[in-house]
Structure formats: structure tokens, C-alpha cells
Design a protein around this motif. Structure first.
Motif, PDB file in Angstrom:
ATOM      1  N   PRO A  39       5.067   2.454 -13.305  1.00  0.00           N
ATOM      2  CA  PRO A  39       4.494   1.588 -12.049  1.00  0.00           C
ATOM      3  C   PRO A  39       3.947   0.334 -12.613  1.00  0.00           C
ATOM      4  O   PRO A  39       4.040  -0.889 -11.785  1.00  0.00           O
ATOM      5  CB  PRO A  39       3.642   2.586 -11.590  1.00  0.00           C
ATOM      6  CG  PRO A  39       4.141   3.714 -11.827  1.00  0.00           C
ATOM      7  CD  PRO A  39       4.528   3.752 -13.411  1.00  0.00           C
ATOM      8  N   ASP A  40       3.183   0.261 -13.755  1.00  0.00           N
ATOM      9  CA  ASP A  40       2.539  -0.956 -13.957  1.00  0.00           C
ATOM     10  C   ASP A  40       3.800  -1.836 -14.450  1.00  0.00           C
ATOM     11  O   ASP A  40       3.342  -3.267 -14.105  1.00  0.00           O
ATOM     12  CB  ASP A  40       1.913  -0.638 -15.228  1.00  0.00           C
ATOM     13  CG  ASP A  40       0.514  -0.192 -14.909  1.00  0.00           C
ATOM     14  OD1 ASP A  40       0.157  -0.485 -13.803  1.00  0.00           O
ATOM     15  OD2 ASP A  40      -0.222   0.460 -15.570  1.00  0.00           O
ATOM     16  N   PRO A  59      11.278 -14.071   1.250  1.00  0.00           N
ATOM     17  CA  PRO A  59      11.102 -12.634   1.109  1.00  0.00           C
ATOM     18  C   PRO A  59      12.235 -12.039   0.237  1.00  0.00           C
ATOM     19  O   PRO A  59      13.071 -12.365   0.042  1.00  0.00           O
ATOM     20  CB  PRO A  59      11.573 -12.194   2.462  1.00  0.00           C
ATOM     21  CG  PRO A  59      11.363 -13.287   3.227  1.00  0.00           C
ATOM     22  CD  PRO A  59      11.844 -14.681   2.510  1.00  0.00           C
ATOM     23  N   PHE A  60      11.740 -10.873  -0.462  1.00  0.00           N
ATOM     24  CA  PHE A  60      12.354  -9.875  -1.381  1.00  0.00           C
ATOM     25  C   PHE A  60      11.858  -8.636  -1.157  1.00  0.00           C
ATOM     26  O   PHE A  60      10.656  -8.372  -0.522  1.00  0.00           O
ATOM     27  CB  PHE A  60      12.457 -10.354  -2.690  1.00  0.00           C
ATOM     28  CG  PHE A  60      11.092 -10.454  -3.356  1.00  0.00           C
ATOM     29  CD1 PHE A  60      10.595  -9.164  -4.240  1.00  0.00           C
ATOM     30  CD2 PHE A  60      10.068 -11.432  -3.309  1.00  0.00           C
ATOM     31  CE1 PHE A  60       9.313  -9.206  -4.884  1.00  0.00           C
ATOM     32  CE2 PHE A  60       8.921 -11.446  -4.178  1.00  0.00           C
ATOM     33  CZ  PHE A  60       8.645 -10.159  -4.747  1.00  0.00           C
ATOM     34  N   GLY A  61      12.665  -7.631  -1.644  1.00  0.00           N
ATOM     35  CA  GLY A  61      11.938  -6.053  -1.270  1.00  0.00           C
ATOM     36  C   GLY A  61      12.296  -5.544  -2.672  1.00  0.00           C
ATOM     37  O   GLY A  61      12.502  -6.008  -3.876  1.00  0.00           O
ATOM     38  N   VAL A  62      12.195  -4.092  -2.670  1.00  0.00           N
ATOM     39  CA  VAL A  62      11.909  -3.131  -3.821  1.00  0.00           C
ATOM     40  C   VAL A  62      12.779  -1.976  -3.336  1.00  0.00           C
ATOM     41  O   VAL A  62      12.730  -1.459  -2.280  1.00  0.00           O
ATOM     42  CB  VAL A  62      10.678  -2.754  -4.198  1.00  0.00           C
ATOM     43  CG1 VAL A  62      10.873  -1.555  -5.362  1.00  0.00           C
ATOM     44  CG2 VAL A  62       9.787  -3.844  -4.797  1.00  0.00           C
ATOM     45  N   ARG A 113       2.970   3.154  -4.588  1.00  0.00           N
ATOM     46  CA  ARG A 113       1.578   2.514  -4.366  1.00  0.00           C
ATOM     47  C   ARG A 113       1.526   1.070  -5.077  1.00  0.00           C
ATOM     48  O   ARG A 113       0.911   0.205  -4.429  1.00  0.00           O
ATOM     49  CB  ARG A 113       0.570   3.397  -5.024  1.00  0.00           C
ATOM     50  CG  ARG A 113      -0.992   3.050  -4.951  1.00  0.00           C
ATOM     51  CD  ARG A 113      -1.697   4.045  -5.513  1.00  0.00           C
ATOM     52  NE  ARG A 113      -1.686   4.727  -6.769  1.00  0.00           N
ATOM     53  CZ  ARG A 113      -1.154   5.749  -7.172  1.00  0.00           C
ATOM     54  NH1 ARG A 113      -0.562   6.470  -6.097  1.00  0.00           N
ATOM     55  NH2 ARG A 113      -0.887   6.017  -8.339  1.00  0.00           N
ATOM     56  N   VAL A 114       2.196   0.844  -6.061  1.00  0.00           N
ATOM     57  CA  VAL A 114       2.359  -0.347  -6.691  1.00  0.00           C
ATOM     58  C   VAL A 114       3.049  -1.443  -5.515  1.00  0.00           C
ATOM     59  O   VAL A 114       2.393  -2.704  -5.502  1.00  0.00           O
ATOM     60  CB  VAL A 114       3.114  -0.384  -7.971  1.00  0.00           C
ATOM     61  CG1 VAL A 114       3.379  -1.943  -8.357  1.00  0.00           C
ATOM     62  CG2 VAL A 114       2.312   0.389  -8.864  1.00  0.00           C
ATOM     63  N   GLU A 123       0.890  -4.538  -4.158  1.00  0.00           N
ATOM     64  CA  GLU A 123       1.612  -6.142  -4.416  1.00  0.00           C
ATOM     65  C   GLU A 123       1.956  -6.566  -3.216  1.00  0.00           C
ATOM     66  O   GLU A 123       2.564  -7.841  -3.105  1.00  0.00           O
ATOM     67  CB  GLU A 123       2.689  -5.917  -5.373  1.00  0.00           C
ATOM     68  CG  GLU A 123       2.033  -5.787  -6.818  1.00  0.00           C
ATOM     69  CD  GLU A 123       1.185  -6.657  -7.357  1.00  0.00           C
ATOM     70  OE1 GLU A 123       1.425  -7.617  -7.223  1.00  0.00           O
ATOM     71  OE2 GLU A 123       0.111  -6.112  -7.692  1.00  0.00           O
ATOM     72  N   GLY A 124       1.820  -5.977  -1.991  1.00  0.00           N
ATOM     73  CA  GLY A 124       2.154  -6.883  -0.821  1.00  0.00           C
ATOM     74  C   GLY A 124       3.352  -6.519  -0.303  1.00  0.00           C
ATOM     75  O   GLY A 124       3.822  -7.360   0.629  1.00  0.00           O
TER      76      GLY A 124
END
Length: 361
Positions: free
Chosen positions: A51-52, A68-71, A89-90, A94-95
Motif C-alpha cells: 500500500p505504501d 483525472p486518473f483512477g486506480v 485506504r491509501v 490520497e484523494g
């Protein structure tokens, strides 16, 4: 001339094209290049070892683009599952508020992402209408309908996009995008015509200048035909569409001929670690790697900007051309030759006349 679809409005992108989450490909540079070009770039969370590390990758991407970008968060069976809640959670800390989800039992993760303030926009990938309808109940915002043509996990129903998208249009209560088999503006125009709000592309983005994979692998995609993929792991109901090479063909041979049916017999061949090395060393036969049938439509290695500009223009031209097929009055037929009753004798006999369909043009 920007598009106006539910996808472009919701995500704030110019071209309704999403870069799919691809293992070992969806890094910050890739996502930023797609977003800068007008689409939606996606960082693949599980490409990062922790996650880090994902947090660092998100910050790197943010430094490379103001768009904009996503995960992507893909939940797959594993002996030791990743800490999905920690990755999610990360994302929230990170918004990031655009998340592509896929895989098994996404309910808890979707609930976590939707509990944020503001809640995340969820694009969930499905290979069946049944799974799509279950995802709707979980509160997803968009469905990414993944046809049998796609790379990677294709599901077990073998329904291609022409039918799958039309079924989605008939029964879905949330907007959807089309995934699997898309590489150009004609495909985008077709998807929009079938009711989709945009398209998702993976393999096409692998063959771009910015894709973080070896040039020889990009060229292998360009040189390939639509028949150069292999369906692997069907015996264990975990079917994946992979690039057809020595390793995938060996895995299929063992799968078909094994008398024990033990996964261990092919486990070493389909290892993701070997697949990752393919993208680094450029040896297309070193391990298995995913590719869709769309490889037959890919003939160059453009920048993401050039690719999306081309797709945008092709789609607009295709939609405009199609609209010109509607006219106020039906034009006369352009079949040349005389009517059947006006034809003279033929070589077949004095009383036989030619059909206008068979007359020389």
C-alpha cells in the motif's frame, strides 16, 4: 469537438476512453499519458508491492498530470490475499475518487470506497449480465462490460461483445462502458451505438510509446494476428486469454492431456513472475502474458496523445458518415441491366431469361 456521454460528464474527461488496469503495465507514466491525452488513465494497485508503494505511485502520477486518473483494484483468489482494505485506504487518503474494481466478492471494498466523503465513482468490470446485475446492487456507478474477446480473465460463458452489450442495454439500470476488442474510433462509435457510454482499452495501450514494456513486445503485438491468442486454464474454470507463444501453448497441451488434472502441472508455466519478465527482457516466449483478440487491429505504436486524437476523429467521422445514411427519400436502385421480363434469350435456352441479379454489371 468533445463528446458528451455519461462517462465524460462524470469523470471530467474529453474522450470516452478508459485505460484498463493492467498488471505490470498500469504505472504512473502510463496513466498520466492517457489522462493528458484526454482519456482516463488507471494505476494498477497490485502492480505495487505494498500500500505504501501505491501511495508513492499515486503521488508520482499526480506530479505528471493535472487531469483525472483512477486506480484499479482487482480481487482474485490467492493463497495469501493482498491487504485489499489497506490498498483501498491509501486510495482514499490520497484523494483518488475514481476506482476500477474487478474480480471476486468486491462488496466489502466497494462499501469501503463508497463510504468516503465524497464517495468514489466505481467502474466495475463484469463478463456476464448476472454478475453485472449483482454489482448494481452494490452501488457501482458504471459497469465495464467485458466481452469474450478481451485479454486476461474472460469468464466461462464465451459471450462476445455484440450480444453482451446489447443485453446490457436491455436490462442495465446504470450506465456501462464496453471492454474487449476496442482499438480505434470505429469501435468507439459502434460501442456508443450499442448503448455504451465509452470504451475500455488494454491491449491497444500496450502498443504505445509510453507503455512501460519492452519495445520487442510492442512490436510482437503489431506483428500479431487476431488468431494469435490462447485460452488457458479453462479446465480449472479460471479461463484467461493470453498471447499465443511457446509457454502458453505448452500449458494448453498439458491442460488438455493431463490425466491427473492437477493445477501444479501448469502452475510454473503460468506464473505471473515469468510474465512480468517478458515485459522487461523483451522475450515474448519467456512466460505468459495477456493479450486480446484486438491485436489483429493494431498496426502501429503511437503516442497516447496521437492514439486518442485519432480515435476521437475516427469516431466523429464514423458517426457523421452513419447519419448520412438516413435520407428523406429512398434513392432508385442502381442495379444495371434490364428487368427480367425484358431480357432476351440466353445460352441456357430460348425460353429462359436471366435474373437481373445474375446479369453482367
Amino acid at each position: 469537438m468533445p463528446f458528451n456521454t455519461a462517462l465524460t460528464r462524470k469523470l471530467g474527461i474529453r474522450v470516452p476512453v478508459v485505460q484498463g488496469g493492467m498488471q505490470w503495465v498500469g504505472y504512473a507514466e502510463m496513466a498520466a499519458a492517457v489522462s493528458n491525452a484526454g482519456g482516463l488513465g488507471i494505476i494498477t494497485a497490485l502492480t505495487q508491492p505494498s500500500p505504501d508503494a501505491l501511495r508513492a505511485e499515486i503521488r508520482k502520477c499526480r506530479a505528471l498530470t493535472s487531469f483525472p486518473f483512477g486506480v484499479n483494484l482487482t480481487l482474485l483468489p490467492a493463497m495469501v490475499p493482498p491487504d485489499y482494505p489497506a490498498y483501498a485506504r491509501v486510495v482514499l487518503e490520497e484523494g483518488i475518487r475514481i476506482v476500477e474494481t474487478a474480480g471476486n466478492s468486491p462488496g466489502p471494498i466497494i462499501k469501503q470506497l463508497k463510504a468516503a466523503d465524497p464517495p468514489c465513482v466505481i467502474l466495475h468490470k463484469c463478463t456476464t449480465i448476472r454478475h453485472a446485475m449483482s454489482a448494481v446492487k452494490l452501488g457501482v456507478d458504471f459497469l465495464s462490460i467485458d466481452g469474450f474477446e478481451c485479454a486476461g480473465h474472460v469468464g466461462e460463458t464465451d459471450i462476445t461483445n455484440f450480444i453482451l452489450l446489447s443485453r446490457a442495454r436491455q436490462v442495465m439500470t446504470v450506465p456501462f462502458i464496453a471492454s474487449g476488442g476496442f482499438a480505434d474510433g470505429q469501435g468507439l462509435a459502434a460501442a456508443l451505438s450499442l448503448g455504451a457510454e465509452g470504451i475500455n482499452m488494454g491491449t491497444r495501450f500496450m502498443a504505445t510509446v509510453e507503455a512501460p514494456i519492452h519495445q520487442k513486445i510492442k512490436q510482437a503485438i503489431v506483428d500479431a494476428d487476431e488468431t494469435d491468442t490462447e485460452l488457458v486454464l479453462r479446465r480449472w474454470k479460471n479461463t484467461s486469454r493470453l498471447f499465443k507463444n511457446k509457454v502458453s501453448q505448452e500449458a494448453v497441451k498439458i491442460e488438455r492431456e493431463s490425466t491427473t488434472g492437477k493445477f501444479e502441472e501448469v502452475g510454473g508455466l503460468v506464473s505471473g513472475k515469468r510474465g512480468r519478465q517478458v515485459f522487461l527482457n523483451g522475450d515474448k516466449d519467456f512466460g505468459v502474458w495477456t493479450a486480446g483478440q484486438v491485436i489483429g487491429l493494431i498496426h502501429d505504436i503511437p503516442t497516447c496523445e496521437d492514439l486518442l486524437n485519432r480515435i476521437e476523429k475516427e469516431a466523429i467521422d464514423t458517426i457523421s458518415t452513419a447519419s448520412n445514411l438516413i435520407v428523406d427519400e429512398q434513392p432508385p436502385a442502381d442495379i444495371r441491366g434490364k428487368k427480367a421480363g425484358e431480357q432476351g434469350p440466353t445460352d441456357a435456352g430460348p425460353n429462359v431469361t436471366k435474373s437481373p441479379w445474375n446479369s453482367k454489371l
